[in-house]
Design a protein around this motif. Structure first.
Motif, mmCIF file in Angstrom:
data_model
loop_
_atom_site.group_PDB
_atom_site.id
_atom_site.type_symbol
_atom_site.label_atom_id
_atom_site.label_comp_id
_atom_site.label_asym_id
_atom_site.label_seq_id
_atom_site.Cartn_x
_atom_site.Cartn_y
_atom_site.Cartn_z
ATOM 1 N N SER A 33 -129.643 -24.592 26.066
ATOM 2 C CA SER A 33 -129.914 -24.797 27.497
ATOM 3 C C SER A 33 -130.564 -26.145 27.699
ATOM 4 N N PHE A 34 -130.279 -26.769 28.836
ATOM 5 C CA PHE A 34 -131.050 -27.947 29.264
ATOM 6 C C PHE A 34 -131.864 -27.505 30.467
ATOM 7 N N GLY A 35 -133.167 -27.403 30.288
ATOM 8 C CA GLY A 35 -133.995 -26.882 31.364
ATOM 9 C C GLY A 35 -133.556 -25.468 31.701
ATOM 10 N N ARG A 36 -133.185 -25.246 32.946
ATOM 11 C CA ARG A 36 -132.785 -23.899 33.343
ATOM 12 C C ARG A 36 -131.283 -23.676 33.169
ATOM 13 N N GLN A 37 -130.574 -24.799 32.903
ATOM 14 C CA GLN A 37 -129.112 -24.704 32.835
ATOM 15 C C GLN A 37 -128.647 -24.279 31.441
ATOM 16 N N LYS A 38 -127.995 -23.123 31.393
ATOM 17 C CA LYS A 38 -127.475 -22.642 30.112
ATOM 18 C C LYS A 38 -126.103 -23.268 29.883
ATOM 19 N N VAL A 39 -125.958 -24.044 28.827
ATOM 20 C CA VAL A 39 -124.672 -24.719 28.595
ATOM 21 C C VAL A 39 -123.854 -23.968 27.537
ATOM 22 N N LEU A 40 -124.475 -23.660 26.412
ATOM 23 C CA LEU A 40 -123.773 -22.888 25.388
ATOM 24 C C LEU A 40 -124.441 -21.516 25.287
ATOM 25 N N GLY A 61 -111.422 -27.036 27.607
ATOM 26 C CA GLY A 61 -112.346 -26.371 28.523
ATOM 27 C C GLY A 61 -112.581 -27.246 29.729
ATOM 28 N N GLY A 62 -113.136 -26.649 30.754
ATOM 29 C CA GLY A 62 -113.318 -27.357 32.018
ATOM 30 C C GLY A 62 -114.314 -28.498 31.920
ATOM 31 N N SER A 63 -114.195 -29.411 32.878
ATOM 32 C CA SER A 63 -115.118 -30.535 32.922
ATOM 33 C C SER A 63 -116.547 -30.035 33.151
ATOM 34 N N GLY A 64 -117.483 -30.567 32.375
ATOM 35 C CA GLY A 64 -118.867 -30.118 32.501
ATOM 36 C C GLY A 64 -119.123 -28.784 31.836
ATOM 37 N N GLY A 65 -118.145 -28.299 31.068
ATOM 38 C CA GLY A 65 -118.277 -26.985 30.449
ATOM 39 C C GLY A 65 -119.050 -26.973 29.143
ATOM 40 N N GLY A 66 -119.401 -28.156 28.629
ATOM 41 C CA GLY A 66 -120.220 -28.201 27.423
ATOM 42 C C GLY A 66 -119.470 -28.595 26.163
ATOM 43 N N LYS A 67 -118.298 -29.198 26.311
ATOM 44 C CA LYS A 67 -117.535 -29.574 25.122
ATOM 45 C C LYS A 67 -118.227 -30.697 24.349
ATOM 46 N N SER A 68 -118.669 -31.725 25.083
ATOM 47 C CA SER A 68 -119.357 -32.829 24.398
ATOM 48 C C SER A 68 -120.645 -32.330 23.754
ATOM 49 N N VAL A 69 -121.337 -31.441 24.456
ATOM 50 C CA VAL A 69 -122.571 -30.873 23.906
ATOM 51 C C VAL A 69 -122.266 -30.125 22.605
ATOM 52 N N LEU A 70 -121.181 -29.363 22.618
ATOM 53 C CA LEU A 70 -120.790 -28.625 21.416
ATOM 54 C C LEU A 70 -120.513 -29.579 20.250
ATOM 55 N N PHE A 111 -117.119 -41.342 20.502
ATOM 56 C CA PHE A 111 -117.835 -40.836 21.683
ATOM 57 C C PHE A 111 -116.938 -40.913 22.908
ATOM 58 N N GLN A 112 -117.288 -40.066 23.896
ATOM 59 C CA GLN A 112 -116.461 -40.009 25.105
ATOM 60 C C GLN A 112 -116.379 -41.385 25.774
ATOM 61 N N ASP A 113 -117.524 -42.112 25.811
ATOM 62 C CA ASP A 113 -117.502 -43.452 26.397
ATOM 63 C C ASP A 113 -117.545 -44.536 25.321
ATOM 64 N N ASP A 148 -114.050 -37.218 20.860
ATOM 65 C CA ASP A 148 -114.346 -36.731 22.205
ATOM 66 C C ASP A 148 -113.391 -37.410 23.185
ATOM 67 N N GLU A 149 -112.368 -36.687 23.556
ATOM 68 C CA GLU A 149 -111.349 -37.162 24.489
ATOM 69 C C GLU A 149 -110.753 -38.513 24.083
ATOM 70 N N PRO A 150 -110.004 -38.527 22.969
ATOM 71 C CA PRO A 150 -109.474 -39.805 22.467
ATOM 72 C C PRO A 150 -108.425 -40.433 23.374
ATOM 73 N N SER A 173 -109.971 -32.367 24.219
ATOM 74 C CA SER A 173 -108.897 -32.937 25.029
ATOM 75 C C SER A 173 -108.685 -32.155 26.315
ATOM 76 N N HIS A 174 -108.258 -32.872 27.334
ATOM 77 C CA HIS A 174 -107.885 -32.253 28.598
ATOM 78 C C HIS A 174 -106.381 -32.249 28.758
ATOM 79 N N ASP A 175 -105.733 -33.079 27.955
ATOM 80 C CA ASP A 175 -104.333 -33.372 28.172
ATOM 81 C C ASP A 175 -103.473 -32.293 27.518
HETATM 82 N N1 LIG Z 1 -128.810 -34.611 27.401
HETATM 83 C C1 LIG Z 1 -128.607 -33.763 28.433
HETATM 84 N N2 LIG Z 1 -129.627 -33.410 29.236
HETATM 85 C C2 LIG Z 1 -129.432 -32.549 30.253
HETATM 86 N N3 LIG Z 1 -128.264 -31.985 30.548
HETATM 87 C C3 LIG Z 1 -127.205 -32.294 29.799
HETATM 88 C C4 LIG Z 1 -127.316 -33.201 28.699
HETATM 89 N N4 LIG Z 1 -126.103 -33.325 28.120
HETATM 90 C C5 LIG Z 1 -125.275 -32.533 28.836
HETATM 91 N N5 LIG Z 1 -125.932 -31.909 29.838
HETATM 92 C C6 LIG Z 1 -125.329 -30.950 30.781
HETATM 93 O O1 LIG Z 1 -124.559 -30.034 30.056
HETATM 94 C C7 LIG Z 1 -123.351 -29.742 30.741
HETATM 95 C C8 LIG Z 1 -122.162 -29.930 29.831
HETATM 96 O O2 LIG Z 1 -121.983 -31.307 29.575
HETATM 97 P P1 LIG Z 1 -120.837 -31.862 28.638
HETATM 98 O O3 LIG Z 1 -121.004 -33.333 28.610
HETATM 99 O O4 LIG Z 1 -120.847 -31.160 27.351
HETATM 100 O O5 LIG Z 1 -119.525 -31.470 29.439
HETATM 101 P P2 LIG Z 1 -118.031 -31.675 28.960
HETATM 102 O O6 LIG Z 1 -117.443 -30.322 28.735
HETATM 103 O O7 LIG Z 1 -117.968 -32.627 27.849
HETATM 104 O O8 LIG Z 1 -117.382 -32.288 30.278
HETATM 105 P P3 LIG Z 1 -116.296 -33.474 30.413
HETATM 106 O O9 LIG Z 1 -114.977 -32.867 30.124
HETATM 107 O O10 LIG Z 1 -116.417 -33.864 31.843
HETATM 108 O O11 LIG Z 1 -116.673 -34.543 29.469
HETATM 109 C C9 LIG Z 1 -123.316 -30.630 31.964
HETATM 110 O O12 LIG Z 1 -123.614 -29.826 33.095
HETATM 111 C C10 LIG Z 1 -124.400 -31.631 31.764
HETATM 112 O O13 LIG Z 1 -125.054 -31.886 32.960
#
Ligand SMILES: Nc1ncnc2c1ncn2[C@@H]1O[C@H](COP(=O)(O)OP(=O)(O)OP(=O)(O)O)[C@@H](O)[C@H]1O
Ligand SMILES: [Mg+2]
Lengths: 259, 248
Positions: free
Chosen positions: B10-17, B34-43, B84-86, B162-164, B195-197
């Motif tokens: 979780s980041f703060g109150r937001q549960k990502v995984l 998975g969807g945008s913002g779904g936590g793939k990069s975090v994973l 990295f994604q960027d 991450d999204e090559p 990947s999204h593609d």
């Molecule tokens: N370092 C961080 N601090 C706080 N929140 C974060 C951090 N990294 C990611 N998040 C949150 O975790 C969630 C998932 O982010 P992530 O980057 O993993 O999405 P994603 O699946 O890779 O999306 P996309 O396909 O758009 O790249 C987002 O809501 C983001 O705001």
């Protein structure tokens, strides 16, 4: 009642935050020491930082030093004239520069120039994941980024201070002798009589310590940046403020210990 | 083998995984969708220890990397390459120095040899004559490809992408997919690709995993995924607005 409790609560939290930050700066400093002695020393990176912190600061340090010496001579002259002791202007300028103003003003100028740049640079690297990329490539960012900056700060500040001291005395001489008409021999004689090497060493020790403060604080603020471009701006400002305040406060204690 | 066991983050109150379980097979390419913002990069960042889970294990070649100290983690990381994604190129260095960075850090190769390797890797991602450019002088797609070249510079055993292909034109997308497939096969790499593609997913992946609401809700071969009746997956692959995924 609630309001008072909230105020105390906030106040306490602010203090705790500050103590925590001090702790983290200390930990960063210790890991810098640890990585410094672990080979290989990245000389190329160190020299590049030395150039940035040192060589590129010379101009502003020359300006600051010269004008500070000049204004001190001017101020001192009006004071000493009342006692017919104009020849003491030289030693006043020299003592003031070597013991206090040389190191402090140099440190403040370099904080504004290089300390802020360190925070901005590392902050940008943090928010654009370049620091993560270093970790991924099994390169420790403390060793790669922070150690060279801290070494540059500690080594270059005393050197810049020498420049500031020298220019200050020169500026004082320029105002004192040709403009205010103090006897040249008396001016120089008084300097050599009153200033000993100890004064200079103490000043340079301070300068090295200030170099440590400004580089560690700048790197700490940059390294722990969060929140995009805005965060980088915040980190930069905080680095300059915290480093400047720390320099002035530690200056008092260093002086109290050394003289 | 890489094994994620019940990862919570979780980041703060937001549960990502929220309890991710996934096994990534050696010598295969696993695609995570998975969807945008779904936590793939975090994973992905958990796999290489850039982020630590609140609870759960990340096991790389039988070692749980969550509890490792910095030095041991560093050793594990030498097995990895990551895009990295960027791109995360070092903007104080030119393209040549960026791609050469891991080689200079971890090998004793000579300057000339490194340059040859760098040029070879850049050619592989379709870039020539950009060695002396700074990252700020490149387009987004070019930066991504330099990042790709840097990720595979050492021929690491495991590469995380991450999204090559996001932001590349269709032809370049195909070329990069081809490059990933080729490199994977030749060096017997373990690849994890986000990947999204939809097209790329099925050409590149040996195994596909879908991340949804913090969990892996479907995992299997491309054939199995294509046949899946999971409504979330169906909606994702067809890009329809109708279904369980709430966009607006
Ligand atoms: N370092 C961080 N601090 C706080 N929140 C974060 C951090 N990294 C990611 N998040 C949150 O975790 C969630 C998932 O982010 P992530 O980057 O993993 O999405 P994603 O699946 O890779 O999306 P996309 O396909 O758009 O790249 C987002 O809501 C983001 O705001
Ligand atoms: Mg992402």
């Amino acid at each position: 009642m609630n309001k008072i409790a909230a105020t105390i609560d906030n106040f306490g939290r602010a203090i705790l935050d500050n103590i925590e930050e001090m702790g983290r700066i200390l930990i960063l400093f210790l890991s810098v020491l640890m990585w410094m002695v672990r080979p290989p020393l990245k000389l190329r990176l160190i020299f590049r930082q030395m150039e940035f912190v040192g060589v590129k600061s010379i101009f502003v340090v020359v300006l600051t030093g010269t004008f500070t010496g000049m204004v001190m001579a001017l101020q001192g002259y009006y004071g000493f004239k009342m006692f017919n002791a104009e020849s003491l202007v030289g030693s006043t300028v020299a003592l003031g520069m070597t013991r206090e103003l040389g190191p402090v003003l140099t440190a403040l100028m370099v904080t504004a120039r290089a300390g802020s740049a360190m925070a901005a640079e590392l902050g940008t690297m943090r928010v654009t994941e370049q620091i993560d990329a270093l970790y991924v490539m099994a390169t420790n960012p403390v060793k790669h980024l922070i150690v060279p900056r801290v070494i540059a700060g500690v080594v270059m500040l005393p050197l810049l201070t020498v420049v500031a001291d020298f220019m200050g005395i020169l500026g004082g001489y320029f105002v004192g002798v040709p403009i205010l008409g103090i006897n040249s021999g008396a001016f120089v004689n008084n300097i050599t009589k009153m200033v000993d090497l100890g004064d200079i060493y103490h000043g340079l020790t301070k300068a090295a310590f200030f170099g440590l403060i400004l580089s560690v604080v700048g790197c700490h603020k940059g390294f722990n940046t969060t929140g995009g471009a805005e965060g980088v701006g915040r980190a930069t400002t905080e680095a300059v403020v915290l480093a400047s305040v720390s320099i002035l406060i530690s200056d008092y204690f260093l002086t109290a210990i050394m003289f | 083998m890489i094994k994620l066991v019940d990862i919570h983050k979780s980041f703060g109150r937001q549960k990502v995984l929220d309890g991710v379980n996934l096994e990534i097979e050696d010598g295969k390419t696993t695609v995570i969708i998975g969807g945008s913002g779904g936590g793939k990069s975090v994973l992905l960042k958990h796999i290489i220890g850039l982020l630590k889970p609140d609870s759960g294990q990340v096991i790389v070649d039988d070692v749980d990397i969550v509890s490792l100290n910095d030095r041991d983690l560093n050793e594990i990381r030498k097995k990895f390459g990551m895009l990295f994604q960027d791109a995360a190129l070092f903007d104080s260095m030119n393209v040549l120095e960026n791609v050469a960075f891991p080689l200079k850090e971890h090998t004793r190769k000579k300057e000339k040899e490194i340059r040859e390797i760098v040029e070879e890797r850049l050619r592989a991602v379709g870039l020539t004559g950009v060695e002396d450019k700074m990252p700020s002088e490149l387009s987004g797609g070019m930066r991504k490809r330099v990042g790709l070249a840097r990720a595979i510079a050492m021929h690491p055993q495991i590469v995380l992408f991450d999204e090559p292909t996001t932001g590349l034109d269709p032809v370049m997308t195909e070329a990069i997919n081809e490059l990933i497939i080729e490199t994977q096969k030749i060096f017997d790499l373990t690849c994890v690709v986000i990947s999204h593609d939809v097209q790329s997913i099925f050409t590149v992946g040996h195994k596909i995993a879908m991340l949804y609401e913090g969990k892996i809700i479907e995992y299997g071969t491309p054939e199995k995924i294509k046949m899946s009746s999971n409504p979330v997956l169906r909606q994702f692959l067809s890009g329809s607005l109708e279904g369980p995924i709430n966009v607006i």
